[in-house]
Design a protein around this motif. Structure first.
Motif, short mmCIF file in Angstrom:
data_model
loop_
_atom_site.label_atom_id
_atom_site.label_comp_id
_atom_site.label_asym_id
_atom_site.label_seq_id
_atom_site.Cartn_x
_atom_site.Cartn_y
_atom_site.Cartn_z
N ASP A 170 0.79 -1.28 0.05
CA ASP A 170 0.11 0.04 0.16
C ASP A 170 0.85 1.14 0.00
N PHE A 171 2.01 1.03 0.61
CA PHE A 171 3.00 2.28 0.67
C PHE A 171 3.35 2.75 -0.71
N LYS A 172 3.94 1.54 -1.49
CA LYS A 172 4.44 1.57 -2.73
C LYS A 172 3.29 2.26 -3.68
N ALA A 173 1.87 1.92 -3.74
CA ALA A 173 0.97 2.31 -4.55
C ALA A 173 1.11 3.56 -4.17
N GLU A 174 0.81 4.16 -2.87
CA GLU A 174 0.68 5.55 -2.54
C GLU A 174 1.75 6.41 -3.11
N MET A 175 2.99 5.88 -3.00
CA MET A 175 3.98 6.73 -3.60
C MET A 175 4.23 6.70 -4.81
N LEU A 176 3.57 5.64 -5.65
CA LEU A 176 3.50 5.67 -7.22
C LEU A 176 2.79 6.78 -7.96
N ASP A 177 1.45 6.85 -6.87
CA ASP A 177 0.37 7.76 -7.39
C ASP A 177 0.95 9.29 -7.10
N TYR A 178 2.01 9.35 -6.03
CA TYR A 178 2.32 10.52 -5.69
C TYR A 178 3.37 11.15 -6.82
N TYR A 179 4.01 10.16 -7.36
CA TYR A 179 4.93 10.52 -8.20
C TYR A 179 4.22 10.96 -9.80
N LEU A 180 3.28 10.03 -10.08
CA LEU A 180 2.37 10.33 -11.25
C LEU A 180 1.70 11.60 -11.29
N SER A 181 1.52 12.14 -9.94
CA SER A 181 0.74 13.24 -9.94
C SER A 181 1.49 14.63 -10.36
N PHE A 182 2.80 14.29 -10.64
CA PHE A 182 3.61 15.46 -10.94
C PHE A 182 3.51 15.63 -12.51
N TRP A 183 3.21 14.52 -13.08
CA TRP A 183 3.08 14.62 -14.91
C TRP A 183 1.89 15.22 -15.06
N GLN A 184 1.91 16.12 -15.85
CA GLN A 184 0.46 17.03 -16.19
C GLN A 184 -0.27 16.39 -17.26
N THR A 185 0.24 15.76 -18.25
CA THR A 185 -0.73 14.97 -19.05
C THR A 185 -1.08 13.73 -18.93
N GLU A 186 -2.28 13.31 -19.33
CA GLU A 186 -2.80 11.96 -19.12
C GLU A 186 -1.99 10.96 -19.88
N PHE A 187 -1.66 11.57 -20.99
CA PHE A 187 -1.05 10.61 -22.07
C PHE A 187 0.40 10.17 -21.46
N ASP A 188 1.11 11.15 -20.64
CA ASP A 188 2.19 10.60 -19.96
C ASP A 188 1.83 9.73 -18.72
N ARG A 189 0.96 10.13 -18.08
CA ARG A 189 0.69 9.37 -16.95
C ARG A 189 0.23 7.87 -17.26
N LYS A 190 -0.54 7.66 -18.32
CA LYS A 190 -0.94 6.40 -18.90
C LYS A 190 0.07 5.50 -19.34
N ALA A 191 1.12 6.17 -20.16
CA ALA A 191 2.24 5.72 -20.41
C ALA A 191 3.13 4.96 -19.60
N LEU A 192 3.20 5.83 -18.51
CA LEU A 192 4.32 5.43 -17.26
C LEU A 192 3.32 4.29 -16.47
N LYS A 193 2.07 4.37 -16.41
CA LYS A 193 1.28 3.29 -15.73
C LYS A 193 1.56 1.78 -16.37
N SER A 194 1.33 1.76 -17.56
CA SER A 194 1.77 0.88 -18.66
C SER A 194 2.95 0.17 -18.56
N SER A 195 3.89 0.96 -18.14
CA SER A 195 5.40 0.64 -18.27
C SER A 195 5.89 -0.10 -16.72
N PHE A 196 5.26 0.35 -15.83
CA PHE A 196 5.44 -0.18 -14.42
C PHE A 196 5.87 -1.79 -14.19
N HIS A 197 4.86 -2.52 -14.92
CA HIS A 197 5.13 -3.90 -14.76
C HIS A 197 6.55 -4.50 -15.39
#
Length: 337
Positions: free
Chosen positions: A234-261
């Motif tokens: 749960d801590f790792k998930a929270e911190m990933l969301d915190y990091y993603l919040s800095f990225w301004q565009t949905e395109f970048d956030r989506k690309a990042l999320k799909s890259s994590f695994h």
């Protein structure tokens, strides 16, 4: 001693102290030098290409006002240099002592924010021809990391697998990983051991000489999912969301999320290769201590991300074998030898 003399010539007086630090995974020799109440870090390294990469990225990052050390002086041979002393305590040591305290959470968030700033401020400004070993995270370093895992852990433990099938799977993994985005300056060994914390609880990055162009998600995963930190899910998930919040565009956030695994897969396998080489072969304690934790990481990933079992069955079978009692006994026997 020439290393101390080099420092004393720089400060213009005798050193009050000049203490050699224990070595870890690197061949670099570091000293903490003190003069007139000020501390410095003095480093000796015979690998000139590595040093030149460090000097280049140090200047780039410092010119952008990022939280990295200043290099004050370099000798003519480029194998000895003096840099700013940023603190004697690493974030790894604080995590070990305090686990998931409020202070640790704050320092992790500071580190993630500083990482995002480094990734975005260097965009379009880094000349990766100055990189140490690889200019970008393409097929060369990716296949190297996969073979590192195979050669120094799987083969050392003599775990059976079908060679051509596994190598074809490695090629498929490489093709997908190369497409991951967004592309940034990737430190590659971004972990809490390489983050210094000063008396004001400000964080500073070190050991970035292996930087190259690569997917932004790699360093985030390296940091939050390092085996020894043992952060809860749960801590790792929270911190990933915190990091993603800095990225301004949905395109970048989506690309990042799909890259994590994919980044987890690559980092976990690379780290296991390092643990095998540095631990089982070179017998360095830090890497031996973390080996079983690293196996737990890749095994857990294989249970929650079904793409490994469906698309890479030979690799999946190897991961399951690493978790068996037979593999554990082999590792323990090698550790004892």
């Amino acid at each position: 001693m020439q290393h101390q003399k080099f420092f004393e010539d720089f400060v213009g007086r005798n050193a009050d102290s000049f203490q050699k630090l224990p070595q870890s995974g690197s061949s670099r020799i570091n000293y903490i030098a003190t003069s007139a109440g000020t501390k410095y870090l003095v480093t000796y390294n015979e690998n000139i290409r590595e040093n030149e990469a460090f000097f280049y990225f140090s200047k780039l990052l410092k010119d952008l006002n990022l939280n990295t050390p200043t290099v004050f002086k370099i000798n003519e041979d480029k194998n000895l240099y003096i840099q700013e002393f940023l603190g004697s305590k690493t974030l790894s040591e604080i995590i070990s002592a305090e686990k998931e305290s409020n202070r640790v959470k704050n320092l992790v968030q500071k580190s993630l924010k500083s990482l995002y700033e480094l990734q975005t401020k260097t965009a379009g400004k880094a000349d990766f021809s100055h990189s140490f070993e690889y200019e970008r995270y393409d097929s060369l370093p990716i296949m190297h990391d996969l073979y590192y895992f195979k050669n120094f852990l799987i083969d050392v433990l003599e775990i059976e697998y079908h060679k051509s099938t596994l190598l074809k799977e490695f090629q498929k993994i490489s093709e997908v990983v190369q497409k991951q985005a967004p592309k940034v300056l990737m430190i590659r060994d971004f972990q809490s051991r390489n983050i210094l914390v000063d008396d004001k609880d400000d964080v500073f990055f070190i050991d970035y000489q292996g930087a190259m162009e690569g997917p932004a998600g790699y360093d985030v995963i390296s940091f939050l999912y390092q085996a020894k930190a043992k952060f809860p899910e749960d801590f790792k998930a929270e911190m990933l969301d915190y990091y993603l919040s800095f990225w301004q565009t949905e395109f970048d956030r989506k690309a990042l999320k799909s890259s994590f695994h994919w980044m987890m897969l690559m980092r976990f396998l690379q780290v296991l290769g390092a643990y095998g080489f540095r631990g089982l072969i070179q017998r360095k304690p830090h890497f031996l201590e973390s080996l079983f934790l690293g196996i737990d990481n890749i095994f857990e990933l294989s249970t929650v991300w079904t793409q490994i079992s469906t698309d890479f069955p030979e690799l999946y079978a190897l991961i399951q074998k690493l978790k068996t009692q037979a593999a554990r006994l082999k590792i323990e026997a090698l550790i004892i030898e």
